[in-house]
Scaffold this motif. Structure first.
Motif, PDB file in Angstrom:
ATOM      1  N   LEU A 222       0.817  -1.226   0.000  1.00  0.00           N
ATOM      2  CA  LEU A 222       0.000   0.000   0.000  1.00  0.00           C
ATOM      3  C   LEU A 222       0.845   1.269   0.000  1.00  0.00           C
ATOM      4  O   LEU A 222       0.342   2.356  -0.247  1.00  0.00           O
ATOM      5  CB  LEU A 222      -0.961   0.063   1.196  1.00  0.00           C
ATOM      6  N   LYS A 223       2.129   1.160   0.323  1.00  0.00           N
ATOM      7  CA  LYS A 223       2.942   2.377   0.393  1.00  0.00           C
ATOM      8  C   LYS A 223       4.022   2.427  -0.677  1.00  0.00           C
ATOM      9  O   LYS A 223       4.090   3.363  -1.458  1.00  0.00           O
ATOM     10  CB  LYS A 223       3.593   2.489   1.779  1.00  0.00           C
ATOM     11  N   THR A 224       4.907   1.418  -0.691  1.00  0.00           N
ATOM     12  CA  THR A 224       6.016   1.464  -1.641  1.00  0.00           C
ATOM     13  C   THR A 224       6.114   0.153  -2.412  1.00  0.00           C
ATOM     14  O   THR A 224       7.195  -0.333  -2.702  1.00  0.00           O
ATOM     15  CB  THR A 224       7.354   1.738  -0.928  1.00  0.00           C
ATOM     16  N   GLU A 225       4.970  -0.412  -2.753  1.00  0.00           N
ATOM     17  CA  GLU A 225       4.973  -1.674  -3.492  1.00  0.00           C
ATOM     18  C   GLU A 225       4.543  -1.401  -4.932  1.00  0.00           C
ATOM     19  O   GLU A 225       3.437  -0.922  -5.171  1.00  0.00           O
ATOM     20  CB  GLU A 225       3.990  -2.643  -2.817  1.00  0.00           C
ATOM     21  N   ILE A 226       5.439  -1.710  -5.901  1.00  0.00           N
ATOM     22  CA  ILE A 226       5.122  -1.430  -7.307  1.00  0.00           C
ATOM     23  C   ILE A 226       4.390  -2.623  -7.926  1.00  0.00           C
ATOM     24  O   ILE A 226       4.473  -3.746  -7.421  1.00  0.00           O
ATOM     25  CB  ILE A 226       6.396  -1.102  -8.119  1.00  0.00           C
ATOM     26  N   ALA A 227       3.690  -2.360  -9.023  1.00  0.00           N
ATOM     27  CA  ALA A 227       2.867  -3.395  -9.651  1.00  0.00           C
ATOM     28  C   ALA A 227       3.657  -4.631 -10.098  1.00  0.00           C
ATOM     29  O   ALA A 227       3.221  -5.759  -9.836  1.00  0.00           O
ATOM     30  CB  ALA A 227       2.082  -2.801 -10.815  1.00  0.00           C
ATOM     31  N   PRO A 228       4.834  -4.475 -10.752  1.00  0.00           N
ATOM     32  CA  PRO A 228       5.560  -5.691 -11.165  1.00  0.00           C
ATOM     33  C   PRO A 228       5.925  -6.592  -9.976  1.00  0.00           C
ATOM     34  O   PRO A 228       5.905  -7.813 -10.091  1.00  0.00           O
ATOM     35  CB  PRO A 228       6.818  -5.138 -11.839  1.00  0.00           C
ATOM     36  N   LEU A 229       6.231  -5.982  -8.827  1.00  0.00           N
ATOM     37  CA  LEU A 229       6.575  -6.783  -7.653  1.00  0.00           C
ATOM     38  C   LEU A 229       5.394  -7.643  -7.219  1.00  0.00           C
ATOM     39  O   LEU A 229       5.549  -8.788  -6.787  1.00  0.00           O
ATOM     40  CB  LEU A 229       7.010  -5.863  -6.496  1.00  0.00           C
ATOM     41  N   LEU A 230       4.187  -7.090  -7.355  1.00  0.00           N
ATOM     42  CA  LEU A 230       2.984  -7.815  -6.979  1.00  0.00           C
ATOM     43  C   LEU A 230       2.844  -9.095  -7.810  1.00  0.00           C
ATOM     44  O   LEU A 230       2.431 -10.146  -7.298  1.00  0.00           O
ATOM     45  CB  LEU A 230       1.768  -6.903  -7.204  1.00  0.00           C
ATOM     46  N   ILE A 231       3.217  -8.996  -9.101  1.00  0.00           N
ATOM     47  CA  ILE A 231       3.172 -10.186  -9.968  1.00  0.00           C
ATOM     48  C   ILE A 231       4.144 -11.241  -9.446  1.00  0.00           C
ATOM     49  O   ILE A 231       3.807 -12.424  -9.351  1.00  0.00           O
ATOM     50  CB  ILE A 231       3.534  -9.815 -11.428  1.00  0.00           C
ATOM     51  N   VAL A 232       5.355 -10.797  -9.106  1.00  0.00           N
ATOM     52  CA  VAL A 232       6.363 -11.729  -8.606  1.00  0.00           C
ATOM     53  C   VAL A 232       5.867 -12.411  -7.328  1.00  0.00           C
ATOM     54  O   VAL A 232       6.021 -13.626  -7.155  1.00  0.00           O
ATOM     55  CB  VAL A 232       7.710 -10.999  -8.365  1.00  0.00           C
ATOM     56  N   ILE A 233       5.226 -11.615  -6.441  1.00  0.00           N
ATOM     57  CA  ILE A 233       4.716 -12.188  -5.182  1.00  0.00           C
ATOM     58  C   ILE A 233       3.659 -13.249  -5.473  1.00  0.00           C
ATOM     59  O   ILE A 233       3.671 -14.339  -4.887  1.00  0.00           O
ATOM     60  CB  ILE A 233       4.158 -11.064  -4.275  1.00  0.00           C
ATOM     61  N   GLN A 234       2.732 -12.949  -6.395  1.00  0.00           N
ATOM     62  CA  GLN A 234       1.692 -13.932  -6.750  1.00  0.00           C
ATOM     63  C   GLN A 234       2.321 -15.211  -7.280  1.00  0.00           C
ATOM     64  O   GLN A 234       1.894 -16.318  -6.964  1.00  0.00           O
ATOM     65  CB  GLN A 234       0.758 -13.370  -7.829  1.00  0.00           C
ATOM     66  N   LEU A 235       3.364 -15.050  -8.124  1.00  0.00           N
ATOM     67  CA  LEU A 235       4.008 -16.226  -8.717  1.00  0.00           C
ATOM     68  C   LEU A 235       4.698 -17.068  -7.660  1.00  0.00           C
ATOM     69  O   LEU A 235       4.699 -18.292  -7.731  1.00  0.00           O
ATOM     70  CB  LEU A 235       5.022 -15.794  -9.779  1.00  0.00           C
ATOM     71  N   GLU A 236       5.314 -16.387  -6.673  1.00  0.00           N
ATOM     72  CA  GLU A 236       5.995 -17.133  -5.615  1.00  0.00           C
ATOM     73  C   GLU A 236       5.003 -17.941  -4.786  1.00  0.00           C
ATOM     74  O   GLU A 236       5.357 -18.944  -4.174  1.00  0.00           O
ATOM     75  CB  GLU A 236       6.806 -16.178  -4.729  1.00  0.00           C
TER      76      GLU A 236
END
Lengths: 278, 287
Positions: free
Chosen positions: A225-239
């Motif tokens: 919610l503060k310093t999380e970019i969209a591409p990182l969110l994809i990586v988290i989902q994949l993990e």
């Protein structure tokens, strides 16, 4: 008679070059993108929307887009100044600066990421300086902004530079003879000539920044919610092996990329119509 | 460029010395803070504990395996993309067909796709959960979390590099010389190797250079497809991330220094090409 699909030509190698082009394009680019869209389709529109329409995802998309926009805006101004200085002025080290403009393209993003973080972290050289003024750069949105400026730095300069080189000095002389001040000449004569190229560079810089991952994740702090970019969110989902969730965010980002690609093409068509081919 | 030495009056098409000075200062300061400082940091941090510590960390088995893997990926993906670039440029510039503009847009597509999304696409097409990937795994040829997947992801993100350099050059050069050679009875292959290739070699080298730099440094796409298995699928950038996150600063920056040296060599060669062979590379790179 309708136009033939492929005109007859005496040149050899039609089958071979077409075969290699289409096969590799399909295997490397189109197939994988198709797989992403197919995954999204099997998940269904409702599922896609339910995944994207969450606070954390919206926050990430909004953050990526907003910071990328301002970074590209910074690069627009700085890039035009840099291009102008490099073409018009002579100063010691000009060639070196000119060569260094491409460094953000050549330097791997992970290397840029850890170097920027080390410099701008509270215990780094510039970070400590900023701390004295009560500012925190790394691990805040300011750090992300900085990394996005870095990766998009060369685009505007490299698109505007050739246009400045092409400007006919006589146009500026004519403007001066007619009584225009230098500022008026720059604003009314030069700026309109540079605008299309500068906007193309801006759009390229924006597109690059929105998708950027490597240089950002080190300096971002990655707080949801503060310093999380969209591409990182994809990586988290994949993990988490959540392929549907990853695909949903991926498709949202792909849609944004396509919209920007379209914008770049429209700018180029518009500028060609306005000032002819450059 | 101005010939300031010959005159002591200010031309009407120059900015005042003050404005000029301020603009130069802004440009140089910006570049120093944003580009030169990070570059310097890499080497300062790598050598923080001396040359010996830096070199020793590069001799670590994980570092060596990362270097080997990165070289192998570049050796596979760059030639493949060069072949694609030559074929695509030949197809696009030597033939007239419908949908050419669309094809060029498709080739440029990877430039506007996030590397992470590129990696995701490869995982979804070739991962063990997909039809193709599942079948290949059953045959004993896993793609994702293995070398082929990293090569595919690298090819995706570097796909347009060579084609983009060749297309404008080959349009500009036209194909009269090729036509003349054909009329004189040369075979298609001979025309390509003796007429076309010498004309495009510097543009080709330029494209290969950029492609190689990006291939060795790619992080986002590789992070997604590689699975980050230490000693097996961890490339140099991935290993840098691991070492950095483990607070092994000297080791991380030593490996980063190696990649940075490569980036500097790339820039140097690129500048040489722009100065020496300006008329044989794409017009936008000429100085």
């Amino acid at each position: 008679m309708p136009r033939p699909l492929i005109n007859r030509s005496p040149m050899p190698g039609l089958g071979l070059s077409m075969g290699i082009t289409l096969t590799m394009l399909s295997l490397v680019v189109l197939g994988p993108i198709g797989a992403l869209l197919a995954q999204g389709a099997s998940y269904g529109l409702d599922g896609l929307w339910a995944t994207v329409n969450r606070e954390r995802v919206w926050a990430a998309l909004e953050l990526s887009f907003r910071l990328s926009f301002f970074a590209a805006l910074f690069n627009l101004v700085f890039g035009v100044v840099l291009a102008w200085v490099l073409v018009r002025y002579d100063f010691p080290g000009r060639r070196l600066v000119d060569a260094a403009v491409d460094l953000p393209f050549a330097l791997p993003t992970a290397v840029a990421g850890i170097a920027l973080t080390t410099l701008y972290a509270p215990n780094g050289v510039f970070g400590a300086l900023a701390k004295d003024f009560g500012l925190k750069i790394a691990y805040t949105q300011g750090g992300i902004f900085l990394a996005l400026i870095f990766v998009g730095l060369p685009f505007v300069t490299r698109t505007v530079q050739p246009v400045i080189e092409e400007i006919d000095r006589e146009v500026e002389e004519a403007s001066a003879t007619l009584g225009a001040t230098r500022f008026t000449t720059l604003r009314r004569i030069i700026a309109p000539m540079l605008l299309p190229a500068a906007l193309t560079g801006f759009a390229l810089s924006l597109a690059r920044a929105v998708g950027e991952y490597g240089s950002v994740i080190f300096i971002a702090g990655n707080i949801p919610l503060k310093t999380e970019i969209a591409p990182l969110l994809i990586v988290i989902q994949l993990e988490e092996f959540n392929y549907d969730g990853a695909a949903a965010i991926g498709i949202a980002m792909l849609a944004i990329s396509f919209a920007m690609l379209l914008a770049i093409n429209l700018i180029q068509i518009w500028s060609r119509r306005r000032i002819g081919d450059v | 460029m101005s010939d300031a030495a010959e005159r002591n009056w200010r031309s009407a098409t120059d900015e005042t010395p003050l404005v000029r000075g301020l603009l130069i200062l802004a440009a140089v300061a910006g570049m120093a803070l944003l580009v030169a400082a990070p570059l310097l940091t890499v080497f300062v941090e790598a050598l923080a504990k001396g040359w010996f510590a830096a070199l020793k960390s590069l001799g670590n088995p994980d570092a060596l395996s990362a270097i080997r893997l990165t070289l192998m990926i570049a050796a596979l993906s760059v030639p493949l993309n060069a072949v694609f670039g030559i074929a695509a440029a030949w197809f696009i510039t030597r033939f007239e067909f419908r949908g050419k503009a669309f094809l060029i847009t498709l080739i440029d597509l990877p430039f506007s796709v996030s590397p992470v999304v590129a990696g995701l696409c490869i995982v979804l097409m070739f991962g063990a959960n997909s039809a193709i990937g599942g079948w290949l795994v059953a045959q004993g040829y896993p793609i994702v979390f293995a070398l082929p997947g990293i090569v595919l992801a690298t090819m995706f993100v570097t796909f347009p590099f060579v084609a983009r350099e060749l297309i404008p050059v080959m349009i500009e050069q036209g194909c009269q010389e090729e036509e003349a050679a054909l009329t004189l009875g040369a075979s298609g292959w001979r025309v390509f190797t003796t007429v076309t290739l010498p004309k495009i070699r510097w543009a080709l080298l330029y494209g290969v250079l950029l492609c190689n730099a990006r291939a060795m440094g790619e992080f986002g796409a590789v992070a997604v497809v590689s699975g980050k298995i230490r000693g097996q699928t961890a490339t140099m950038p991935i290993t840098i991330e691991m070492l950095y996150n483990e607070y092994l600063s000297v080791a991380a920056f030593s490996l980063a220094g190696l990649l940075t040296a490569l980036a500097l060599v790339t820039l140097l060669l690129k500048t040489v090409l722009e100065l020496r062979h300006a008329d044989e590379i794409a017009a936008t790179h000429r100085h």
